[in-house]
Scaffold this active site. Structure first.
Site, PDB file in Angstrom:
ATOM      1  N   ARG A 102       0.934  -1.211  -0.014  1.00 52.91           N
ATOM      2  CA  ARG A 102      -0.096   0.094   0.056  1.00 52.91           C
ATOM      3  C   ARG A 102       0.864   1.045  -0.098  1.00 52.91           C
ATOM      4  NH1 ARG A 102      -5.412   1.465   3.400  1.00 52.91           N
ATOM      5  NH2 ARG A 102      -6.241  -0.122   1.518  1.00 52.91           N
ATOM      6  N   HIS A 129      -6.911   0.961  -6.841  1.00 55.83           N
ATOM      7  CA  HIS A 129      -7.136  -0.004  -5.597  1.00 55.83           C
ATOM      8  C   HIS A 129      -7.977  -1.241  -6.261  1.00 55.83           C
ATOM      9  CE1 HIS A 129      -7.498  -1.231  -1.675  1.00 55.83           C
ATOM     10  NE2 HIS A 129      -8.648  -0.544  -1.308  1.00 55.83           N
ATOM     11  N   GLN A 132      -9.788  -3.889  -4.127  1.00 55.21           N
ATOM     12  CA  GLN A 132     -11.081  -3.402  -3.584  1.00 55.21           C
ATOM     13  C   GLN A 132     -12.228  -3.626  -4.593  1.00 55.21           C
ATOM     14  OE1 GLN A 132     -12.174  -1.780  -0.639  1.00 55.21           O
ATOM     15  NE2 GLN A 132     -13.950  -2.465  -1.261  1.00 55.21           N
ATOM     16  N   ASP A 221     -17.212   7.211  -2.486  1.00 57.13           N
ATOM     17  CA  ASP A 221     -15.936   7.180  -1.878  1.00 57.13           C
ATOM     18  C   ASP A 221     -15.927   8.339  -0.961  1.00 57.13           C
ATOM     19  OD1 ASP A 221     -13.585   6.150  -0.481  1.00 57.13           O
ATOM     20  OD2 ASP A 221     -12.536   6.471  -2.474  1.00 57.13           O
ATOM     21  N   CYS A 261     -16.291   1.365  -0.469  1.00 54.87           N
ATOM     22  CA  CYS A 261     -15.295   0.770  -0.074  1.00 54.87           C
ATOM     23  C   CYS A 261     -15.018   0.833   1.411  1.00 54.87           C
ATOM     24  CB  CYS A 261     -14.127   1.071  -0.763  1.00 54.87           C
ATOM     25  SG  CYS A 261     -13.572   2.809  -0.690  1.00 54.87           S
ATOM     26  N   ARG A 289     -13.395  -8.697   0.539  1.00 56.62           N
ATOM     27  CA  ARG A 289     -12.141  -8.454   0.390  1.00 56.62           C
ATOM     28  C   ARG A 289     -11.374  -9.599   0.580  1.00 56.62           C
ATOM     29  NH1 ARG A 289     -10.034  -3.204   0.809  1.00 56.62           N
ATOM     30  NH2 ARG A 289      -8.210  -4.453   0.373  1.00 56.62           N
TER      31      ARG A 289
HETATM   32  N1   CP Z   1     -11.287  -0.114   1.867  1.00 51.58           N
HETATM   33  C1   CP Z   1     -10.084  -0.540   2.190  1.00 51.58           C
HETATM   34  O1   CP Z   1      -9.216  -0.674   1.734  1.00 51.58           O
HETATM   35  O2   CP Z   1      -9.842  -0.396   3.646  1.00 51.58           O
HETATM   36  P1   CP Z   1      -8.593   0.028   4.708  1.00 51.58           P
HETATM   37  O3   CP Z   1      -8.253   1.438   4.084  1.00 51.58           O
HETATM   38  O4   CP Z   1      -9.221  -0.193   5.958  1.00 51.58           O
HETATM   39  O5   CP Z   1      -7.673  -1.203   4.160  1.00 51.58           O
HETATM   40  N1  NVA Z   2      -9.762   6.823  -1.814  1.00 56.28           N
HETATM   41  C1  NVA Z   2      -9.555   6.514  -0.529  1.00 56.28           C
HETATM   42  C2  NVA Z   2      -9.681   4.921  -0.504  1.00 56.28           C
HETATM   43  C3  NVA Z   2      -9.613   4.135   0.923  1.00 56.28           C
HETATM   44  C4  NVA Z   2      -9.771   2.726   0.854  1.00 56.28           C
HETATM   45  C5  NVA Z   2      -8.123   6.772  -0.057  1.00 56.28           C
HETATM   46  O1  NVA Z   2      -7.184   6.540  -0.880  1.00 56.28           O
HETATM   47  O2  NVA Z   2      -7.702   7.159   1.038  1.00 56.28           O
END
Ligand code: CP
Ligand code: NVA
Length: 305
Positions: A102, A129, A132, A221, A261, A289
């Site tokens: 990440r 992502h 997701q 989102d 998400c 997930r």
């Molecule tokens: N949706 C998602 O990726 O959640 P987290 O940021 O908690 O991993």
């Molecule tokens: N768009 C959000 C998604 C979180 C899962 C971010 O990048 O923070």
């Protein structure tokens, strides 16, 4: 060997193969059957940003597949003190079987993948992502009879992954964003090219009602993604009128589902009432997930040379 950095790297058939694997492994897990598809394998999990779902689902998923997930915070790794990504990739991939990252910048993932000896999975970047969206698609198959999707909100990493999913699989996606918050132009262009092959219908608008009218699936989102905290006040002002509330949901098809998400910010991108009315599918999406990522990891393992 394949990496899972964006859905654009996969054909329609490959995405559906992963989804089918996920469904099969999910139904086994629901019967408490945990086959060791990834016996004794180690997944390195590198996080430059916070996470609840991604961390838990990958760690639990690896355990249930007979392997182990190893949580590594970027702050604690030598990356935090300036060790190059390419060296980190060569070291970590010499001792583990798969890596999930990440990252703040998508380029970090690409650099890691270039030097990695093992498959690399995107666990969220500033651009995409994809894991997701695999969970979201699995949830659509379980909860929705139609595939007309309306996305309302920020043109961000989640929107970009919706663009890739829709344009690869060939469904209709309508995106409503405020002016100035549209998806990235290059990613949109790529999606439009894919759509010519798949038959996907992709529309952009600033009119949330137009986007949601007749939709089978409504989704949104956060308006403030991780790393954008300094822009919070401006964004909240700019997104005024973009909340998915009960009145907006009434325009969707009867029985339409709502996906998020997570994490969700009630009163901003979604109202409390819409969120709670659709909690069943939202939390099934979160659980998916776990199942969807098992499909991805087992597929990547099967396809390694
Ligand atoms: N949706 C998602 O990726 O959640 P987290 O940021 O908690 O991993
Ligand atoms: N768009 C959000 C998604 C979180 C899962 C971010 O990048 O923070």
């Amino acid at each position: 060997m394949r990496h899972f950095l964006t859905l654009d790297d996969f054909s329609r058939d490959e995405i559906l193969e992963m989804i089918n694997l996920a469904r099969e492994i999910k139904s086994e897990a629901k019967a408490k059957i945990y086959k060791p598809y990834l016996k004794d394998q180690i997944l390195a999990m590198i996080f430059e940003k916070s996470s609840t779902r991604t961390r838990v689902s990958f760690e639990v998923g690896m355990h249930q597949l007979g392997g182990k997930g190893m949580f590594l915070s970027a702050n604690d790794l030598q990356i935090g003190r300036g060790e190059p990504i390419k060296d980190t990739a060569r070291v970590i991939s010499s001792m583990t079987d798969m890596a999930m990252l990440r990252v703040n910048k998508h380029e970090t993932l690409e650099e890691f993948a270039k030097f990695s000896k093992v498959p690399v999975i995107n666990g969220l970047s500033d651009k995409f992502h994809p894991v997701q969206l695999m969970a979201d698609y699995l949830t659509m198959l379980e909860f929705s009879s139609g595939e007309k999707v309306a996305y309302v909100g920020d043109g961000n990493n989640i929107t970009h992954s919706w663009l890739m999913l829709a344009s690869k699989l060939g469904f209709e996606l309508r995106i409503a964003t405020p002016k100035g918050y549209e998806p990235d132009a290059q990613i949109l262009e790529k999606a439009m090219q894919n759509a010519k092959i798949s038959g996907a219908k992709i529309y952009l608008t600033e009119d949330i009602k137009e986007a949601v009218s007749g939709a089978d699936v409504v989704t949104t989102d956060t308006w403030v993604s991780m790393g954008q905290e300094a822009e919070k006040d401006r964004r909240i002002k700019d997104f005024e009128g973009f909340c998915v509330d009960e009145n907006l949901m009434k325009l969707a098809k009867n029985g339409a589902i709502f996906l998020h998400c997570l994490p969700a910010y009630r009163g901003y991108e979604v109202s409390e009432a819409v969120f709670e009315a659709h909690a069943d599918e939202i939390f099934a999406e979160a659980e998916n997930r776990l199942h969807a990522q098992k499909g991805v990891m087992v597929w990547l393992d099967k396809n390694r040379k």
